[in-house]
Scaffold this motif. Structure first.
Motif, PDB file in Angstrom:
ATOM      1  N   GLY A   1       0.804  -1.217   0.000  1.00 35.58           N
ATOM      2  CA  GLY A   1       0.000   0.000   0.000  1.00 35.58           C
ATOM      3  C   GLY A   1       0.839   1.270   0.000  1.00 35.58           C
ATOM      4  O   GLY A   1       2.049   1.244  -0.273  1.00 35.58           O
ATOM      5  N   PRO A   2       0.226   2.397   0.334  1.00 34.05           N
ATOM      6  CA  PRO A   2       0.894   3.696   0.252  1.00 34.05           C
ATOM      7  C   PRO A   2       2.128   3.832   1.138  1.00 34.05           C
ATOM      8  O   PRO A   2       2.963   4.707   0.891  1.00 34.05           O
ATOM      9  CB  PRO A   2      -0.197   4.678   0.694  1.00 34.05           C
TER      10      PRO A   2
ATOM     11  N   GLU B   1       6.124   4.313   0.030  1.00 34.76           N
ATOM     12  CA  GLU B   1       6.850   5.558  -0.230  1.00 34.76           C
ATOM     13  C   GLU B   1       7.619   6.035   1.000  1.00 34.76           C
ATOM     14  O   GLU B   1       8.840   6.228   0.932  1.00 34.76           O
ATOM     15  CB  GLU B   1       5.870   6.628  -0.716  1.00 34.76           C
TER      16      GLU B   1
ATOM     17  N   GLU C   1      -5.351  -0.985  -0.529  1.00 33.80           N
ATOM     18  CA  GLU C   1      -5.021   0.097  -1.451  1.00 33.80           C
ATOM     19  C   GLU C   1      -3.884  -0.322  -2.386  1.00 33.80           C
ATOM     20  O   GLU C   1      -3.078  -1.195  -2.054  1.00 33.80           O
ATOM     21  CB  GLU C   1      -4.626   1.353  -0.674  1.00 33.80           C
TER      22      GLU C   1
ATOM     23  N   THR D   1      -0.340  -0.485  -4.259  1.00 35.78           N
ATOM     24  CA  THR D   1       1.023  -0.297  -3.773  1.00 35.78           C
ATOM     25  C   THR D   1       1.838   0.404  -4.852  1.00 35.78           C
ATOM     26  O   THR D   1       2.135  -0.180  -5.897  1.00 35.78           O
ATOM     27  CB  THR D   1       1.671  -1.648  -3.433  1.00 35.78           C
ATOM     28  N   PRO D   2       2.229   1.655  -4.623  1.00 31.34           N
ATOM     29  CA  PRO D   2       3.004   2.378  -5.640  1.00 31.34           C
ATOM     30  C   PRO D   2       4.441   1.883  -5.684  1.00 31.34           C
ATOM     31  O   PRO D   2       4.988   1.436  -4.665  1.00 31.34           O
ATOM     32  CB  PRO D   2       2.947   3.829  -5.144  1.00 31.34           C
TER      33      PRO D   2
END
Length: 329
Positions: free
Chosen positions: A224-225, A228, A249, A251-252
């Protein structure tokens, strides 16, 4: 005849049923266990819901961890005899070798004579959590004394095992948990620092704790976020090991952090360790030594009776537990 837990369709905890079935004797190279306790894992809830890496064949059994007494041994099995107290290293397939049963059969190489001071409930809480954490931190990441390691989902059984393993080798474990509700318990469990990820700035807190050396290893079960800020606080050449995916959510991919710091982002399954004879032998030795000297102590969140398996699975999915959920027979 023996009672087993099976399910005939995917769904919530209510699809689990206790049924009485004929149990075949152990085949060549197998050991049959009269189960006294089971350790519950999130993988079992995923199999039940149809979202696990393995596919259920109905009616399907489930379960990855058990402790009990050897009932019978198959041909060509040495070193075990009826009456031995043993626990089970999680098999590659819980559909093929399900643990939720009064009588369960496993390949002999997965059966372990655990330290005699462990009761069955504690022994059933050992192998998945410590093998997962050991494989990631020691075998793959090479965690060493003085290294800073960030551990997400820290109140899970694997998270707590990772804290203990980090302390055993002299690393610095930072526990990440969603809120501050479990902060004191995590400190009591050995976390050097605790970050409430929903209440604090993850990157700022990690950088404040780790200082110039940064976080060399991240053991993450969430995704998820948070990728970062986690990677932003890592040291050059650091490694993030992903073994879960709890976040709903996306995952970038933290491209800038990965490039500028030459980071390693690595997926991991405990099967990497359990299917390699040399690696599992080292892992067993490390874990058994830790259990014997007291540096590794399974934390049991709550114990249920076998008849209450549905309730146990509801608690498993509640995210309220601190440590391992155990079911006794």
């Amino acid at each position: 005849m023996a009672r087993v837990v099976r399910f005939h369709q995917h769904g919530g905890p209510e699809v689990l049923q206790i049924e009485t079935v004929d149990v075949a004797p152990p085949a060549r190279g197998e050991v049959q266990i009269r189960v006294k306790a089971l350790g519950l894992n999130r993988a079992e809830a995923l199999l039940r819901r149809g979202t696990y890496i393995e596919t259920a064949t109905f009616p399907s059994g489930l379960g990855l961890e058990a402790a009990g007494i050897v009932e019978a041994v198959g041909a060509d099995v040495a070193g075990f005899a009826p009456g031995d107290a043993v626990s089970i290293v999680p098999p590659l397939s819980m559909v093929r070798w399900p643990a939720y049963a009064e009588l369960a059969t496993f390949p002999a190489e997965l059966v372990v004579k655990h330290p005699p001071e462990l009761d069955f409930e504690t022994a059933a809480a050992v192998w998945m959590q410590y093998l997962t954490a050991y494989g990631a931190l020691i075998d793959i990441a090479g965690l060493a004394r003085g290294d800073v390691v960030a551990i997400t989902a820290a109140s899970s059984s694997v998270g707590l095992a990772a804290i203990q393993i980090a302390n055993r080798i002299g690393a610095v474990p930072i526990a990440l948990t969603r809120t501050s509700a479990k902060q004191r318990a995590l400190r009591d469990a050995g976390a050097a620092h605790v970050i409430a990820s929903a209440e604090e700035d993850i990157r700022a807190r990690l950088e404040d704790i780790a200082g110039a050396r940064g976080v060399r290893v991240v053991l993450d079960a969430v995704g998820g976020p948070a990728f970062e800020p986690l990677t932003a606080a890592m040291s050059p050449g650091g490694m993030l090991i992903e073994y879960g995916g709890l976040s709903p959510e996306p995952t970038p991919f933290p491209l800038f952090n990965v490039l500028t710091k030459s980071l390693v982002l690595r997926g991991y399954l405990v099967h990497e360790i359990t299917r390699d004879p040399a690696r599992i032998a080292k892992a067993k030795a490390f874990i058994l030594d830790g259990l014997s000297d007291g540096t590794l102590k399974p934390i049991i969140a709550r114990t249920f009776r076998f008849e209450n398996i549905v309730e146990a699975h509801r608690f498993l999915e509640s995210n309220e537990q601190f440590g391992k959920i155990v079911v006794t027979i």
